[in-house]
Design an enzyme around this catalytic site. Sequence first.
Site, PDB file in Angstrom:
ATOM      1  CB  SER A 120      -1.003   0.037   1.386  1.00  0.00           C
ATOM      2  OG  SER A 120      -0.176  -0.044   2.460  1.00  0.00           O
ATOM      3  CG  HIS A 138      -3.681  -1.009  -1.581  1.00  0.00           C
ATOM      4  ND1 HIS A 138      -3.955   0.312  -1.620  1.00  0.00           N
ATOM      5  CD2 HIS A 138      -3.578  -1.325  -0.287  1.00  0.00           C
ATOM      6  CE1 HIS A 138      -4.303   0.717  -0.361  1.00  0.00           C
ATOM      7  NE2 HIS A 138      -4.144  -0.225   0.152  1.00  0.00           N
ATOM      8  CE  LYS A 157      -7.338   0.213   0.690  1.00  0.00           C
ATOM      9  NZ  LYS A 157      -8.102  -0.334   1.534  1.00  0.00           N
TER      10      LYS A 157
END
Length: 392
Positions: free
Chosen positions: A179, A207, A238
């Site tokens: 990340s 991610h 995300k």
Amino acid sequence: MNWIEKELEFLADASLERSLRTSSPVSEAPGYTVREERRLFNLSSNDYLGLSGHPAIIEAMREKLLTEGAGSGASRLVTGNRPPYHRLEEELAYWQNYEAALVFANGYMANSGVIAALVGRGDVVFSDQWNHASIVDGISLSRAEHARYRHKDMPHLRALLHKYRDKRRKLIVTDAVFSMDGDQAPLRELVALKREYGAMLMVDEAHSGGIYGKHGEGLCHELAIQNDVDIHMGTFSKSFGVYGAYICGSRTLIRWLVNKARPLIYSTALPPAVVAGVSEALVVVQGEHWRREKLFALSMLFRSLLGASGFTIGEGDSPIVPLIIGDNDMALRFSGALEDEGIAAAAIRPPTVPDGTARIRFSLSAAHTEKELRDAAARIRNIGLGLGMVKP
């Protein structure tokens, strides 16, 4: 409690104190944020595919809000397990090609709950030293031995696996894309070591989910090793632009987690409207391929522009682009100068990153345009010149 003031002074002196600052989205310009009445180009958000303001997702949430109410009212094991959960978990399992899935309130709860449910005293967890804090805390809560291997160092991991080969249970856990650095874990090598030493393998795709894979399934699918991953974790906060997290695995694994994952058992369930929004986001993630294509093109462009200016940036092709500075105070000064230039990008300092590696973590989105990123890169270069970080 006077000691707290002294500790805060220490943090401030080391340029390590953090504070909360209010930001608001700009509905007509999804790549921007408003902070203290100033509109800033947002290079800090994890909204990689630009879905947080997607009309179809918002409408799905609105409709479910009107029929299911504002909250779930209880834990999923009490009365909070509403119909939207069942639908979403079936969709997730099909998407990821696993037998079953389980939705959690957020990624932190998923990681900490799953690890503590799978291992305990007498077991060992092998964890990349740059793994997310939720993984580290999950290992601590489990009371298993924590064997940290150097970042992506497979010979070091092999040595640790050999050292602890007689432990009752062995779990290897890693971020797929890290990340704060944006680089990829050596997943194929991890699969080989997992097989050799009889370990379980857990991969955090927080991610990388939505970004990699033909339909956004993640890096494990991109590399065609998903069948060798025992525990697949992903988030909805995300690339999905909503909130929550999930685990995919065998039916046996999911049954076990329902009985043993304390953050699931003892937390109120996500509101049904949020779950409905995630289901709609899953449709968009799978269908709108152009978002991934645009994101990778923008990432390559931005990385090349910063590299050409002489900055030290992290490796990889992900939308996470760290500009390594080193000094904590300089990182804060750089972040402040960015804001003065109309750019929101946070200074990331220890303990989030190792000592001496403070950085600006740029995070790109499909909501950005090529022109906006070229303009931002020019302003970033001028800041670097003013601070003596790059040469004219």
